[in-house]
Design an enzyme around this catalytic site. Sequence first.
Site, mmCIF file in Angstrom:
data_model
loop_
_atom_site.group_PDB
_atom_site.id
_atom_site.type_symbol
_atom_site.label_atom_id
_atom_site.label_comp_id
_atom_site.label_asym_id
_atom_site.label_seq_id
_atom_site.Cartn_x
_atom_site.Cartn_y
_atom_site.Cartn_z
ATOM 1 N N GLY A 38 0.846 -1.194 0.000
ATOM 2 C CA GLY A 38 0.000 0.000 0.000
ATOM 3 C C GLY A 38 0.874 1.234 0.000
ATOM 4 N N CYS A 89 4.772 -6.416 2.361
ATOM 5 C CA CYS A 89 5.136 -5.010 2.566
ATOM 6 C C CYS A 89 4.150 -4.311 3.519
ATOM 7 C CB CYS A 89 5.231 -4.315 1.209
ATOM 8 S SG CYS A 89 6.084 -2.735 1.284
ATOM 9 N N TYR A 90 3.314 -3.406 3.028
ATOM 10 C CA TYR A 90 2.284 -2.781 3.874
ATOM 11 C C TYR A 90 1.459 -3.869 4.568
ATOM 12 C CZ TYR A 90 -1.873 0.204 4.861
ATOM 13 O OH TYR A 90 -2.921 0.879 5.449
ATOM 14 N N HIS A 117 8.941 -7.843 -2.010
ATOM 15 C CA HIS A 117 7.841 -8.134 -2.938
ATOM 16 C C HIS A 117 8.139 -9.389 -3.761
ATOM 17 C CE1 HIS A 117 5.441 -4.451 -2.464
ATOM 18 N NE2 HIS A 117 6.583 -3.944 -2.050
ATOM 19 N N GLU A 120 6.219 -10.925 -5.697
ATOM 20 C CA GLU A 120 5.481 -10.905 -6.971
ATOM 21 C C GLU A 120 6.246 -10.211 -8.082
ATOM 22 O OE1 GLU A 120 4.936 -9.139 -4.328
ATOM 23 O OE2 GLU A 120 4.080 -7.166 -4.719
ATOM 24 N N ASP A 149 -12.320 -8.642 -27.203
ATOM 25 C CA ASP A 149 -13.186 -8.872 -26.043
ATOM 26 C C ASP A 149 -14.629 -9.185 -26.432
ATOM 27 O OD1 ASP A 149 -10.881 -8.292 -24.700
ATOM 28 O OD2 ASP A 149 -11.457 -6.243 -24.193
ATOM 29 N N LYS A 180 -6.403 -9.545 -19.881
ATOM 30 C CA LYS A 180 -6.425 -9.564 -21.349
ATOM 31 C C LYS A 180 -5.778 -10.832 -21.927
ATOM 32 C CE LYS A 180 -7.298 -7.238 -25.141
ATOM 33 N NZ LYS A 180 -8.500 -6.437 -25.408
#
Length: 509
Positions: free
Chosen positions: A52, A79-80, A166, A168, A224, A365
């Site tokens: 965050g 993290c946050y 992090h 990720e 889409d 996507k």
Amino acid sequence: MILILDFGSQYTQLIARRIREEKVYCEIYPGNKPLSEFSELNNLKGIILSGGYDSVYAKGAPHPDKKIWELGIPVLGICYGMQLIAELLGGKVSPSNKREFGLAEVSVNPKCELLKGLKNRETLWMSHGDKLSKLPKDFKITAKSPNSPYAAIENTKKNIYGVQFHPEVKHSVHGRKILQNFIFNICKEKQDWTMKSYISEEIKRVRAQVGKGKVLCALSGGVDSSVAAVLLHRAIGKNLFCVYVDHGLQKLGETERVRKVFGKTFGKNLFIVDAKKVFLGKLKGVTDPETKRKIIGHTFIEVFDKYAKQLKGINFLLQGTIYPDVIESVSIKGSKQPIKSHHNVGGLPAKMKMQLVEPLKFLFKDEVRVLGRELKIPNEIIDRQPFPGPGLAIRCLGEITDEKLRILKEADDIVTQEIIKAGLYEKIWQSFAIILPVKTVGVMGDARTYEHVIVLRAVNSVDAMTADWVKLPYDLLGTISSRIINEVKGANRVVYDISNKPPATIEWE
Ligand code: XMP
């Protein structure tokens, strides 16, 4: 399912991407919303608290529902998220006098559950200004960095874990392993999130929502709306009605392509409305870009609405909304922003007072593309570059005339053909032609010419918010230029746009 509680980090979507790459389903939910409003609570296997931008101790900083500690479901704070664990479970978080941004060397305990399989020293991505200064009760330290004495913490009894770094972010060399340890070893998740399973789940969900009702789809031929329509057709067959509005501003051969690709699937339920005269009539004499957009938007709704009324008994409208649009509207950061809507169907739901069916709203996507392939939609549709709702109108600068549109369509088609031939089409975000409202002098054979200028634009981007012009090989530029000048009657000059976004935009209008 893994639930990601979003506290506003720029990396929240990335966490979701990483988990889905492991074939595990996850959803993002605003971090400070009551958990009781989350409908899938019974299916939860784990919760991740995202990073965050605030300080957990700041007034008004978002905190999670207190119930998350009582659910008995494993929690990982990033993290946050880890700082929330500390702040809310008896530890302390304070401002750090040395902020830590970028790669950090972290000493880890590779025997602990979350960091199992890592080396003793790991390179991990840090991005924080605050740090833990006191451990919460019953927690152990499992990693340290020179600037973060509590770089990772755990309470295995309660199944609560926290990391300051992090995992990720790709720069965290073994970040993937950490997330795998959490979702598979700690949460005991199964790898059952595949497009096949998505299709069957979504078919059930759509059937339950729609029943015997009739659904209307504004088919544009873009990725889409095409994927949404074919998926819906699998679910409800002849109760899906697809309307393709031919406004004359599509790429060369688009209407024929739509007829060829979808004619067989949708049969009599594919309606191709020839509205070229209406659109081009209303655009006559208009040069202002915003006025062009407004006219196209309103006219689209008018034409579509008129057509839909003739179909009788339609109760639902299909929309190809995808997950990033949904996240934008639910995330903490974006909660005050309106939902991004497709230009040419924006405004339709309100006008038509129909219930929405949104079968792609939990997909990114690239997942929509995988789904499209699974549904056997041809690559010429699935791999398309983005194309703006107002179509070639915003690439035909100045007044739109039949002659300029013809020149633009032919030039644009040459650009696409040559980019495909060079093997670059899928590697480039967008590549296209623009026609300018000026003429220049040239010479062809022995005669003077006075004809239009074509601009060639090719950009790379990840999200269209920023874009870099592509350094196309000179030979390719040469081929495109000479083909346009030789083959397209009415164009005698080609120039290459070498502007980035910002300060330029991708489109010229
Ligand atoms: P710009 O020109 O703003 O474009 O840098 C960013 C991306 O959005 C597309 N674009 C649009 N798409 N309706 C759309 O559906 C629009 O009115 C519109 N205007 C721009 C553009 O092609 C690029 O991918």
